[in-house]
Design a protein around this motif. Sequence first.
Motif, PDB file in Angstrom:
ATOM      1  N   MET A 151       0.838  -1.201   0.000  1.00  0.00           N
ATOM      2  CA  MET A 151       0.000   0.000   0.000  1.00  0.00           C
ATOM      3  C   MET A 151       0.873   1.252   0.000  1.00  0.00           C
ATOM      4  SD  MET A 151      -3.106  -0.932   2.638  1.00  0.00           S
ATOM      5  CE  MET A 151      -3.940   0.616   2.265  1.00  0.00           C
ATOM      6  N   PRO A 152       0.662   2.184  -0.934  1.00  0.00           N
ATOM      7  CA  PRO A 152       1.433   3.431  -0.953  1.00  0.00           C
ATOM      8  C   PRO A 152       1.192   4.236   0.324  1.00  0.00           C
ATOM      9  CG  PRO A 152       0.271   3.094  -3.033  1.00  0.00           C
ATOM     10  CD  PRO A 152      -0.268   2.085  -2.067  1.00  0.00           C
ATOM     11  N   CYS A 153       2.211   4.945   0.770  1.00  0.00           N
ATOM     12  CA  CYS A 153       2.103   5.744   2.000  1.00  0.00           C
ATOM     13  C   CYS A 153       0.988   6.779   1.901  1.00  0.00           C
ATOM     14  CB  CYS A 153       3.430   6.451   2.279  1.00  0.00           C
ATOM     15  SG  CYS A 153       4.773   5.325   2.701  1.00  0.00           S
ATOM     16  N   GLU A 154       0.822   7.342   0.697  1.00  0.00           N
ATOM     17  CA  GLU A 154      -0.209   8.371   0.532  1.00  0.00           C
ATOM     18  C   GLU A 154      -1.619   7.796   0.691  1.00  0.00           C
ATOM     19  OE1 GLU A 154       1.369   7.381  -3.694  1.00  0.00           O
ATOM     20  OE2 GLU A 154       2.151   7.658  -1.657  1.00  0.00           O
ATOM     21  N   VAL A 155      -1.793   6.525   0.317  1.00  0.00           N
ATOM     22  CA  VAL A 155      -3.094   5.877   0.490  1.00  0.00           C
ATOM     23  C   VAL A 155      -3.384   5.671   1.970  1.00  0.00           C
ATOM     24  CG1 VAL A 155      -4.426   3.765   0.080  1.00  0.00           C
ATOM     25  CG2 VAL A 155      -3.031   4.738  -1.749  1.00  0.00           C
ATOM     26  N   ILE A 156      -2.372   5.220   2.717  1.00  0.00           N
ATOM     27  CA  ILE A 156      -2.529   5.008   4.157  1.00  0.00           C
ATOM     28  C   ILE A 156      -2.852   6.329   4.847  1.00  0.00           C
ATOM     29  CG2 ILE A 156      -1.337   4.315   6.270  1.00  0.00           C
ATOM     30  CD1 ILE A 156       0.264   2.329   4.574  1.00  0.00           C
ATOM     31  N   SER A 157      -2.134   7.396   4.485  1.00  0.00           N
ATOM     32  CA  SER A 157      -2.373   8.721   5.081  1.00  0.00           C
ATOM     33  C   SER A 157      -3.765   9.232   4.741  1.00  0.00           C
ATOM     34  CB  SER A 157      -1.317   9.723   4.581  1.00  0.00           C
ATOM     35  OG  SER A 157      -0.033   9.337   4.994  1.00  0.00           O
ATOM     36  N   TYR A 158      -4.178   9.028   3.489  1.00  0.00           N
ATOM     37  CA  TYR A 158      -5.505   9.479   3.062  1.00  0.00           C
ATOM     38  C   TYR A 158      -6.605   8.772   3.853  1.00  0.00           C
ATOM     39  CZ  TYR A 158      -9.693   9.934   0.183  1.00  0.00           C
ATOM     40  OH  TYR A 158     -10.980  10.160  -0.247  1.00  0.00           O
ATOM     41  N   GLU A 159      -6.489   7.450   3.982  1.00  0.00           N
ATOM     42  CA  GLU A 159      -7.499   6.683   4.701  1.00  0.00           C
ATOM     43  C   GLU A 159      -7.556   7.091   6.177  1.00  0.00           C
ATOM     44  OE1 GLU A 159      -9.725   4.612   3.602  1.00  0.00           O
ATOM     45  OE2 GLU A 159      -9.048   4.407   1.521  1.00  0.00           O
ATOM     46  N   LYS A 160      -6.384   7.360   6.764  1.00  0.00           N
ATOM     47  CA  LYS A 160      -6.344   7.757   8.170  1.00  0.00           C
ATOM     48  C   LYS A 160      -6.991   9.130   8.367  1.00  0.00           C
ATOM     49  CE  LYS A 160      -3.295   8.365  12.137  1.00  0.00           C
ATOM     50  NZ  LYS A 160      -1.899   8.308  12.651  1.00  0.00           N
ATOM     51  N   ASN A 161      -6.648  10.092   7.511  1.00  0.00           N
ATOM     52  CA  ASN A 161      -7.232  11.431   7.611  1.00  0.00           C
ATOM     53  C   ASN A 161      -8.736  11.394   7.400  1.00  0.00           C
ATOM     54  OD1 ASN A 161      -4.783  12.704   8.112  1.00  0.00           O
ATOM     55  ND2 ASN A 161      -4.327  12.982   5.937  1.00  0.00           N
TER      56      ASN A 161
END
Length: 220
Positions: free
Chosen positions: A117-127
């Motif tokens: 999973m790309p880091c930006e996807v993880i950050s997006y889902e968390k936000n």
Amino acid sequence: MLKKISAENIRDLRSKTGAGMTDCKKALEASGGQIDIAIETLRKKGLASADKKLSRVATEGLVESYVHAGSRIGVLVELNCETDFVARRQEFHQLAKDIAMQIAACHSVLYVSRDNMPCEVISYEKNLELQKEDLINKSTQMREKIALGRLEKRFKELCLLDQVFIKNTEITIEELVKQHIALLGENIKIRRFQRFILGEGLDIKNSDFVGEVSNMIQVN
């Protein structure tokens, strides 16, 4: 008194697990002839031995395809192993087919594992979780705790290895792969996959045939 272990019992256990004859005999003896307990014992041992092989390089294998009935959904998956010998085994081919079918059935799956999973996807889902209305009035600590719990569930929806195997709901795809690592004696990895859905991504225009004919008549 211990139950006598027959050759038929051993063959039956071997057919169910793929384990060696000696291992099957020992498992049956340890379980007092209870095949369900013997299967569980072999499964645990298999998974434990599979973990030791996960770091080994796997560059052989195959690309498997699956097209669902009606030809509207198709899947390509690359499954890797260590040698061409294992890549030709029927069990390896069946595993690839089962994984391809699993991908076709699970439309939410986008990644092989969380490591992909790309880091930006993880950050997006968390936000996204942190900004939900039901968390606004909660403390920062509580928001983080609830968001992480929801993220865990969300990541399981997105990652193939976390999925429950559709043909045996008692195990996940990760456990299914590990069982085959134990069975075939080599590291096995799902490298990548691609799902194709008929018409996906196309701009579909609504055709008003009656309206078009009426306009043509009026023009004439």
